[in-house]
Design a protein around this motif. Structure first.
Motif, mmCIF file in Angstrom:
data_model
loop_
_atom_site.group_PDB
_atom_site.id
_atom_site.type_symbol
_atom_site.label_atom_id
_atom_site.label_comp_id
_atom_site.label_asym_id
_atom_site.label_seq_id
_atom_site.Cartn_x
_atom_site.Cartn_y
_atom_site.Cartn_z
ATOM 1 N N UNK A 127 28.017 40.060 37.926
ATOM 2 C CA UNK A 127 28.560 39.295 36.586
ATOM 3 C C UNK A 127 28.905 37.719 36.891
ATOM 4 N N UNK A 128 29.087 37.180 36.450
ATOM 5 C CA UNK A 128 29.264 35.339 36.399
ATOM 6 C C UNK A 128 30.991 34.774 36.245
ATOM 7 N N UNK A 129 30.730 33.413 37.631
ATOM 8 C CA UNK A 129 31.706 33.005 37.343
ATOM 9 C C UNK A 129 31.780 31.822 36.590
ATOM 10 N N UNK A 130 33.328 32.122 35.524
ATOM 11 C CA UNK A 130 32.954 31.151 34.541
ATOM 12 C C UNK A 130 34.031 30.280 35.135
ATOM 13 N N UNK A 131 34.481 28.679 36.022
ATOM 14 C CA UNK A 131 35.025 28.141 36.890
ATOM 15 C C UNK A 131 35.032 26.586 35.858
ATOM 16 N N UNK A 132 35.713 25.589 35.997
ATOM 17 C CA UNK A 132 36.098 25.076 35.335
ATOM 18 C C UNK A 132 34.742 23.325 35.719
ATOM 19 N N UNK A 133 33.719 23.899 37.234
ATOM 20 C CA UNK A 133 32.956 23.534 36.442
ATOM 21 C C UNK A 133 31.776 24.225 37.168
ATOM 22 N N UNK A 134 30.188 23.840 36.475
ATOM 23 C CA UNK A 134 29.731 24.713 35.885
ATOM 24 C C UNK A 134 28.986 25.779 37.663
ATOM 25 N N UNK A 135 28.454 26.515 37.575
ATOM 26 C CA UNK A 135 28.286 27.668 38.392
ATOM 27 C C UNK A 135 27.156 27.370 38.738
ATOM 28 N N UNK A 136 26.130 26.946 37.723
ATOM 29 C CA UNK A 136 24.601 26.894 38.373
ATOM 30 C C UNK A 136 24.085 25.732 39.305
ATOM 31 N N UNK A 137 23.839 25.505 39.458
ATOM 32 C CA UNK A 137 22.609 24.257 40.014
ATOM 33 C C UNK A 137 21.686 23.205 38.817
ATOM 34 N N UNK A 138 21.577 22.345 38.969
ATOM 35 C CA UNK A 138 21.074 21.414 38.265
ATOM 36 C C UNK A 138 19.813 21.988 37.977
ATOM 37 N N UNK A 139 19.166 22.317 37.038
ATOM 38 C CA UNK A 139 17.355 23.118 36.653
ATOM 39 C C UNK A 139 17.116 24.056 37.207
#
Length: 191
Positions: free
Chosen positions: A142-154
């Motif tokens: 799954x994916x974590x949804x947090x205040x900040x984005x869990x992905x790295x830009x790009x």
């Protein structure tokens, strides 16, 4: 099968035990191996000694830690072949390991159950990582949804194409209001 019979046998101090492996490949082929010098049979499986299969100590863990071990053996034309490994037939294969009294195979105990992980081969031999049944519980799903984005830009999870352009702006910090909080000058045409 009786672990109690095996325990009683082990308590005598003079034991006749060996390890027996049952391996079910991805294509459903069931193979049996033993580190004893003669074949053994139980549960409808014949455990063959010719493969040269052996194992490191099986580390059993409590909680959700991964049980692990390594199986090693010789690549032979009638048992485990290099072509079958290359074809991926052993990837994720089910593995069961028993400690068995070879003088009376009814006295046995299941010591490990799991799947084959990574396989390394070379110089006519293979090394297969064994992963316990709790290993899938340690995978991130799954994916974590947090205040900040869990992905790295790009990256693929971000889906922002950095090669498109228009994503960079030079701005001046007008001031620092708190740790890691900055006031910026106007961004102009930046979206």
């Amino acid at each position: 099968m009786s672990a109690a019979l095996l325990d009683a046998h082990l308590a005598t101090g003079a034991t006749t035990t060996c390890l027996c492996w049952a391996l079910t490949r991805r294509d459903g082929v069931l193979m049996g191996f033993t580190d004893h010098d003669l074949p053994l049979a139980f549960d409808g499986v014949e455990f063959r000694p010719e493969s040269g299969l052996s194992a490191s100590a099986v580390a059993m863990a409590t909680g959700l830690a991964v049980d692990n071990a390594e199986a090693m053996g010789a690549l032979s034309s009638d048992a485990i072949t290099e072509a079958d490994i290359d074809a991926g037939l052993y990837d994720g294969a089910q593995v069961r390991l028993w400690q068995v009294n070879w003088a009376g195979p009814a006295a046995r105990a299941l010591r490990f159950a799991g799947r084959i992980g990574d396989i390394r081969r070379g110089a006519g031999a293979f090394h297969a990582e064994l992963r316990g049944l709790s290993e899938p519980l340690n995978r991130v799903t799954g994916r974590a949804f947090v205040k900040t984005c869990g992905a790295s830009l790009g990256d693929a999870a971000c889906r922002v194409d950095l090669d498109k352009g228009g994503l960079v702006a030079d701005v001046m910090a007008e001031g620092v209001t708190a740790a890691q909080v900055f006031a910026l000058t106007t961004l102009g045409d930046f979206p």
